[in-house]
Enzyme design. Structure first.
Site, mmCIF file in Angstrom:
data_model
loop_
_atom_site.group_PDB
_atom_site.id
_atom_site.type_symbol
_atom_site.label_atom_id
_atom_site.label_comp_id
_atom_site.label_asym_id
_atom_site.label_seq_id
_atom_site.Cartn_x
_atom_site.Cartn_y
_atom_site.Cartn_z
ATOM 1 N N LYS A 234 95.254 5.567 -25.327
ATOM 2 C CA LYS A 234 96.094 5.366 -24.141
ATOM 3 C C LYS A 234 95.230 5.509 -22.895
ATOM 4 C CE LYS A 234 99.043 8.582 -22.465
ATOM 5 N NZ LYS A 234 98.523 8.716 -21.085
ATOM 6 N N ASP B 292 95.839 14.042 -22.581
ATOM 7 C CA ASP B 292 94.901 14.832 -21.771
ATOM 8 C C ASP B 292 95.631 15.961 -21.048
ATOM 9 O OD1 ASP B 292 96.221 13.354 -19.874
ATOM 10 O OD2 ASP B 292 94.418 12.612 -18.862
ATOM 11 N N SER B 293 96.974 16.006 -21.189
ATOM 12 C CA SER B 293 97.738 17.170 -20.718
ATOM 13 C C SER B 293 97.239 18.447 -21.382
ATOM 14 C CB SER B 293 99.232 16.977 -20.998
ATOM 15 O OG SER B 293 99.448 16.614 -22.340
ATOM 16 N N GLU C 141 106.000 6.960 -16.669
ATOM 17 C CA GLU C 141 106.173 8.383 -16.336
ATOM 18 C C GLU C 141 106.650 8.530 -14.890
ATOM 19 O OE1 GLU C 141 102.842 10.937 -17.213
ATOM 20 O OE2 GLU C 141 103.816 12.672 -16.257
ATOM 21 N N GLU D 62 95.426 5.120 -18.336
ATOM 22 C CA GLU D 62 96.286 5.037 -17.154
ATOM 23 C C GLU D 62 95.825 3.899 -16.243
ATOM 24 O OE1 GLU D 62 96.502 8.881 -15.243
ATOM 25 O OE2 GLU D 62 96.988 9.903 -17.120
ATOM 26 N N ASP E 291 94.346 10.034 -25.963
ATOM 27 C CA ASP E 291 94.350 9.749 -24.522
ATOM 28 C C ASP E 291 92.914 9.670 -24.015
ATOM 29 O OD1 ASP E 291 95.888 9.274 -22.326
ATOM 30 O OD2 ASP E 291 96.597 11.335 -22.088
HETATM 31 O O1 KIV Z 1 98.714 13.567 -21.432
HETATM 32 C C1 KIV Z 1 99.905 13.445 -21.735
HETATM 33 O O2 KIV Z 1 100.516 14.341 -22.319
HETATM 34 C C2 KIV Z 1 100.577 12.207 -21.373
HETATM 35 C C3 KIV Z 1 102.049 12.137 -21.591
HETATM 36 C C4 KIV Z 1 102.726 12.877 -20.503
HETATM 37 C C5 KIV Z 1 102.556 10.760 -21.710
HETATM 38 O O3 KIV Z 1 99.972 11.314 -20.888
#
Ligand code: KIV
Length: 304
Positions: A135, A66-67, A204, A137, A105
């Protein structure tokens, strides 16, 4: 896209790919790598072209993180990106990958409010975009959700420490796990995620010493970003490592290439060539046949 690129995409050879299809990386095979003490290599990618380069370079995991809200969409944090947008990017990456494990994500708001909705959104990633894992959080508070996702046959990667979706709660992007209490919390969370069925855990922005303890305490592999070298693998945001971002990098980012520098130089040269009328040349132009030129009464040479 040029005609050449277009035709190569469809008919040309895939460097190091189709001739020799490598062994597919799967969620269980990452555990195998931990057992064999082989480092896990992971990076983010959000589009077909870069994901294809990552896959061809032999990395194990591609995360559609989600970055992308920040590096692809220009938001100031990761919170704004939606499920539908994440699905769109994930589909492009899916088409590029042959070997790497594709992890999508879960965006902010897609799993925090309701476990059923969280599972339904994870199913969308698998069904509509071809993700092989998701993934999310958070720690203990996610254990029931993780169990439900795993029960629905979806491998789940956890993410602890500096969790960007908690930016407002954390009061900014700050290294986590520095006090005795925070260390205990994180260790408890890590074990809870493993027990709930996560197949790997991103750590992280935590001190190296804590990442090492967690890595040793868990059976599942840890993948670090800003967590030191003792994790079972490493992940970086592709745009950070390629210098495709516009603010100073975090301490843990190593710049492997200056792609922005290359692009700036190329764009300045292109602009100069167009303004000087040296691009395109006659050789870079299509031509009528000699016969047609005669019939039309036009010159062979391009005129400026
Ligand atoms: O969204 C992302 O790029 C991430 C990584 C930093 C692990 O969660």
């Amino acid at each position: 896209m040029s005609l050449t690129t277009f035709s190569t995409e469809r008919t040309g050879p895939r460097v190091g790919r189709d001739a020799d299809v490598p062994t597919k990386v799967t969620a269980p095979s990452l555990l195998q790598k931990k057992l064999l003490r082989q480092p896990i290599t992971a990076v983010t990618a959000y589009d077909y072209a870069s994901a294809r380069l990552v896959d061809e370079a032999g990395l194990d995991v591609v995360l559609v993180g989600d970055s992308l809200a920040m590096v692809m969409q220009g938001h100031e944090n990761t919170l704004a990106v939606t499920m539908d947008e994440m699905l769109l990017y994930t589909r492009g990456v899916r088409r590029a990958l042959r070997r790497a494990l594709l992890v999508a994500d879960m965006p902010f708001g897609s799993y925090q409010t309701d476990d059923r909705e969280g599972v339904a959104n994870a199913v969308r990633f698998v069904k509509e975009a071809g993700a092989e894992a998701v993934k999310l959080e958070g720690g203990r508070e996610r254990k029931d959700l993780v169990r439900r996702m795993v029960d629905a046959e979806i491998p789940v990667m956890g993410h602890l420490g500096l969790t960007p979706q908690s930016v407002h709660r954390m009061g900014g992007y700050k290294v986590q796990g520095k006090t005795m209490e925070a260390i205990d919390e994180l260790r408890t969370d890590a074990l809870a995620l493993e027990n709930a069925g996560c197949f790997a855990l991103v750590l992280e922005g935590v001190p190296r010493e804590l990442a090492r303890i967690v890595t040793e305490e868990l059976t599942i592999p840890t993948i670090g970003i800003g967590a030191g070298p003792d994790c079972n693998g490493q992940i970086l945001v592709l745009h950070d490592m390629m210098a495709m971002t516009f603010s100073p990098p975090a301490k843990f980012v190593r710049r492997y290439a200056d792609v922005a520098g290359l692009m700036r130089k190329a764009l300045a040269e292109y602009r100069q060539d167009v303004e000087a009328r040296t691009f395109p040349s006659d050789a870079e132009s299509y031509h009528l046949s000699r016969e047609m030129r005669g019939l039309m009464g036009v010159q062979t040479e391009a005129v400026g």
